[in-house]
Design a protein around this motif. Sequence first.
Motif, PDB file in Angstrom:
ATOM      1  N   GLU A  41      13.302   3.224 -18.853  1.00  0.00           N
ATOM      2  CA  GLU A  41      12.510   3.291 -20.091  1.00  0.00           C
ATOM      3  C   GLU A  41      11.340   2.317 -20.071  1.00  0.00           C
ATOM      4  N   GLN A  42      11.529   1.160 -19.425  1.00  0.00           N
ATOM      5  CA  GLN A  42      10.480   0.134 -19.378  1.00  0.00           C
ATOM      6  C   GLN A  42       9.575   0.264 -18.158  1.00  0.00           C
ATOM      7  N   GLY A  43       9.799   1.274 -17.348  1.00  0.00           N
ATOM      8  CA  GLY A  43       8.949   1.478 -16.181  1.00  0.00           C
ATOM      9  C   GLY A  43       9.201   0.516 -15.045  1.00  0.00           C
ATOM     10  N   VAL A  44      10.405  -0.049 -14.979  1.00  0.00           N
ATOM     11  CA  VAL A  44      10.751  -0.977 -13.901  1.00  0.00           C
ATOM     12  C   VAL A  44      11.297  -0.153 -12.723  1.00  0.00           C
ATOM     13  N   PRO A  64       9.620  -9.186 -18.554  1.00  0.00           N
ATOM     14  CA  PRO A  64       8.810  -8.451 -17.576  1.00  0.00           C
ATOM     15  C   PRO A  64       9.463  -8.514 -16.196  1.00  0.00           C
ATOM     16  N   LEU A  94      17.614   1.142 -19.255  1.00  0.00           N
ATOM     17  CA  LEU A  94      16.542   0.294 -19.788  1.00  0.00           C
ATOM     18  C   LEU A  94      15.409   0.136 -18.777  1.00  0.00           C
ATOM     19  N   ALA A  95      15.765  -0.009 -17.506  1.00  0.00           N
ATOM     20  CA  ALA A  95      14.739  -0.156 -16.474  1.00  0.00           C
ATOM     21  C   ALA A  95      13.850   1.084 -16.420  1.00  0.00           C
ATOM     22  N   GLY A 139      11.515 -11.497 -27.591  1.00  0.00           N
ATOM     23  CA  GLY A 139      10.348 -10.625 -27.727  1.00  0.00           C
ATOM     24  C   GLY A 139       9.055 -11.354 -28.016  1.00  0.00           C
ATOM     25  N   LEU A 154      16.951  -7.342 -19.571  1.00  0.00           N
ATOM     26  CA  LEU A 154      16.284  -6.076 -19.860  1.00  0.00           C
ATOM     27  C   LEU A 154      16.303  -5.762 -21.352  1.00  0.00           C
ATOM     28  N   ARG A 155      17.369  -6.155 -22.034  1.00  0.00           N
ATOM     29  CA  ARG A 155      17.397  -5.974 -23.492  1.00  0.00           C
ATOM     30  C   ARG A 155      16.294  -6.789 -24.167  1.00  0.00           C
ATOM     31  N   ALA A 160       6.189 -11.701 -25.270  1.00  0.00           N
ATOM     32  CA  ALA A 160       5.215 -10.646 -24.999  1.00  0.00           C
ATOM     33  C   ALA A 160       4.014 -10.728 -25.927  1.00  0.00           C
ATOM     34  N   GLN A 190      13.495  -7.358 -22.921  1.00  0.00           N
ATOM     35  CA  GLN A 190      12.223  -6.852 -22.398  1.00  0.00           C
ATOM     36  C   GLN A 190      11.497  -7.907 -21.562  1.00  0.00           C
TER      37      GLN A 190
END
Length: 341
Positions: free
Chosen positions: A137-140, A112, A134-135, A237, A107-108, A240, A110
């Motif tokens: 914040e990332q919409g998981v 997917p 983190l989940a 990163g 998750l750190r 992405a 990012q």
Amino acid sequence: MASKGGGTGGRANKPGASSSRKGAQKGSGGQRRQGLEGRGPTPKAEERTGHPAARKARSAAKRGAAANAANTRSAAGTRATSRPVRRTPGKGEAEQVAGRNSVVEALRAQVPAKALYVAQYIDSDDRVRESMKLAMEQGVPLLEAPRHELDRMTNGTLHQGMMLVMPPYEYAHPDDLLEAVFAAGDTPLFAALDGVTDPRNLGAVMRSVAAFGGHGVIVPERRAAGMTAGAWKAAAGAGARLPVARAGNLTRALEAYKKQGVMIAGLAADGTVPLHDLEIATEPLCLVVGSEGKGMSRLVSELCDVTVSIPIASTTESLNAGVAAGIALYEVGRRRAEARG
């Protein structure tokens, strides 16, 4: 006395007797003459409507027409593009990341994710709290599940009450990468991995390609690292932002690139050109990186326009694939920056 030939005589009045007079006559009058005529030879079985042989022949004709049309399209495409017919690369496999350390690190980075599963009545600690934060914040999506259900989903893997589900990675097609670069008016720079099976090396190469102005990474479909959680984390990163293409046959993909004007440079310990003398660095380029132990395969090595060596101390046998790619990509990026002024 009646003369011969002109009179009817007494026979004209007898039933069924013929008459020379015009008009209606008894009998068919030739109306069924066509029905009595022959119809010619018997048609072949393939020509009879409804006959099994005829249906079989029609099916064969349709298959032949479809095959001819496909061959025509394929030939036209080959003439127009000078490359094999494109095949959809498809998707990778879905992956599960289990364990508190692995989940929070993913998750750190990012990575997917489709969902984060947390066991009911979990003993919370810093890793659990950070993962859930983190989940969100990332919409998981956060899903709660009984511990025995997590045991079943992870097939007995030690999960410590946490599991992250990643969707299958959607690989690009090598031709699409090249077309996108040409359309943008850039000079292509790619890295291709030949026999590299460690996903951490794939992630490291992706990170270097992105850092030094490259446009993508190409991996073979078989016997090669894929976009797993390990690759995502090592890419830091870059996953992405940078596309990864998967080739059904790496040699053919590189051949197609060569036909489009891309130079192929392979890293090799016994390369003929030292890295600091790589004059084609400013040209459209695909840098091939082999495995640390075996290097490039024979077919890929023979396809290279040049093989490149990285000078190292005699006490060191070889460099890790990710490290070697990073050094070579740095030199290519430096030369390109100088050429741009």
